[in-house]
Design a protein around this motif. Sequence first.
Motif, PDB file in Angstrom:
ATOM      1  N   THR A  88      45.050  62.377 118.947  1.00  0.00           N
ATOM      2  CA  THR A  88      46.484  62.125 119.090  1.00  0.00           C
ATOM      3  C   THR A  88      46.738  60.859 119.899  1.00  0.00           C
ATOM      4  O   THR A  88      47.601  60.049 119.549  1.00  0.00           O
ATOM      5  N   THR A  89      45.983  60.661 120.956  1.00  0.00           N
ATOM      6  CA  THR A  89      46.128  59.467 121.778  1.00  0.00           C
ATOM      7  C   THR A  89      45.776  58.216 120.981  1.00  0.00           C
ATOM      8  O   THR A  89      46.465  57.198 121.067  1.00  0.00           O
ATOM      9  N   ARG A  90      44.728  58.287 120.201  1.00  0.00           N
ATOM     10  CA  ARG A  90      44.328  57.137 119.383  1.00  0.00           C
ATOM     11  C   ARG A  90      45.370  56.813 118.318  1.00  0.00           C
ATOM     12  O   ARG A  90      45.674  55.645 118.080  1.00  0.00           O
ATOM     13  N   LEU A  91      45.918  57.844 117.700  1.00  0.00           N
ATOM     14  CA  LEU A  91      46.962  57.611 116.695  1.00  0.00           C
ATOM     15  C   LEU A  91      48.219  57.016 117.323  1.00  0.00           C
ATOM     16  O   LEU A  91      48.848  56.120 116.749  1.00  0.00           O
ATOM     17  N   ALA A  92      48.577  57.480 118.497  1.00  0.00           N
ATOM     18  CA  ALA A  92      49.746  56.939 119.195  1.00  0.00           C
ATOM     19  C   ALA A  92      49.526  55.479 119.567  1.00  0.00           C
ATOM     20  O   ALA A  92      50.429  54.650 119.424  1.00  0.00           O
ATOM     21  N   ALA A  93      48.330  55.149 120.027  1.00  0.00           N
ATOM     22  CA  ALA A  93      48.019  53.761 120.373  1.00  0.00           C
ATOM     23  C   ALA A  93      48.057  52.863 119.139  1.00  0.00           C
ATOM     24  O   ALA A  93      48.582  51.747 119.179  1.00  0.00           O
ATOM     25  N   ALA A  94      47.534  53.334 118.025  1.00  0.00           N
ATOM     26  CA  ALA A  94      47.550  52.554 116.788  1.00  0.00           C
ATOM     27  C   ALA A  94      48.980  52.352 116.284  1.00  0.00           C
ATOM     28  O   ALA A  94      49.341  51.254 115.852  1.00  0.00           O
ATOM     29  N   ALA A  95      49.801  53.387 116.375  1.00  0.00           N
ATOM     30  CA  ALA A  95      51.197  53.275 115.947  1.00  0.00           C
ATOM     31  C   ALA A  95      51.957  52.286 116.822  1.00  0.00           C
ATOM     32  O   ALA A  95      52.757  51.481 116.328  1.00  0.00           O
ATOM     33  N   LEU A  96      51.707  52.317 118.128  1.00  0.00           N
ATOM     34  CA  LEU A  96      52.362  51.388 119.043  1.00  0.00           C
ATOM     35  C   LEU A  96      51.955  49.952 118.736  1.00  0.00           C
ATOM     36  O   LEU A  96      52.793  49.042 118.747  1.00  0.00           O
ATOM     37  N   LEU A  97      50.694  49.736 118.439  1.00  0.00           N
ATOM     38  CA  LEU A  97      50.219  48.403 118.095  1.00  0.00           C
ATOM     39  C   LEU A  97      50.885  47.893 116.818  1.00  0.00           C
ATOM     40  O   LEU A  97      51.343  46.756 116.758  1.00  0.00           O
ATOM     41  N   LEU A  98      50.954  48.726 115.810  1.00  0.00           N
ATOM     42  CA  LEU A  98      51.581  48.323 114.550  1.00  0.00           C
ATOM     43  C   LEU A  98      53.071  48.027 114.728  1.00  0.00           C
ATOM     44  O   LEU A  98      53.588  47.064 114.160  1.00  0.00           O
ATOM     45  N   LEU A  99      53.757  48.829 115.508  1.00  0.00           N
ATOM     46  CA  LEU A  99      55.177  48.596 115.749  1.00  0.00           C
ATOM     47  C   LEU A  99      55.416  47.306 116.525  1.00  0.00           C
ATOM     48  O   LEU A  99      56.373  46.579 116.261  1.00  0.00           O
ATOM     49  N   SER A 100      54.535  46.998 117.468  1.00  0.00           N
ATOM     50  CA  SER A 100      54.706  45.770 118.235  1.00  0.00           C
ATOM     51  C   SER A 100      54.470  44.538 117.373  1.00  0.00           C
ATOM     52  O   SER A 100      55.102  43.500 117.567  1.00  0.00           O
ATOM     53  N   LEU A 101      53.574  44.633 116.413  1.00  0.00           N
ATOM     54  CA  LEU A 101      53.326  43.495 115.524  1.00  0.00           C
ATOM     55  C   LEU A 101      54.484  43.279 114.556  1.00  0.00           C
ATOM     56  O   LEU A 101      54.775  42.149 114.167  1.00  0.00           O
TER      57      LEU A 101
END
Length: 71
Positions: free
Chosen positions: A4-17
């Motif tokens: 869950t933490t990894r998915l949240a981090a990946a989603a945050l990265l994609l949204l910031s880009l």
Amino acid sequence: MTVTTRLAAAALLLLSLAGCEGMSRGQQRALSGGAIGAAGGAALGALTGGSALTGALLGGAGGAAIGAITR
């Protein structure tokens, strides 16, 4: 690190880009220069025994300035 933490981090990265899509080339350079400068400044500040926050602020400001003026 949990899945869950990894998915949240990946989603945050994609949204910031996605936020950089409408930026001009100069704005993108200033933003990336600031991010790289902040990371480098924080690392150097921490490694030399100084303040990582001060290093990040100075490195970020310098990196953004250099990124903005380069072509």
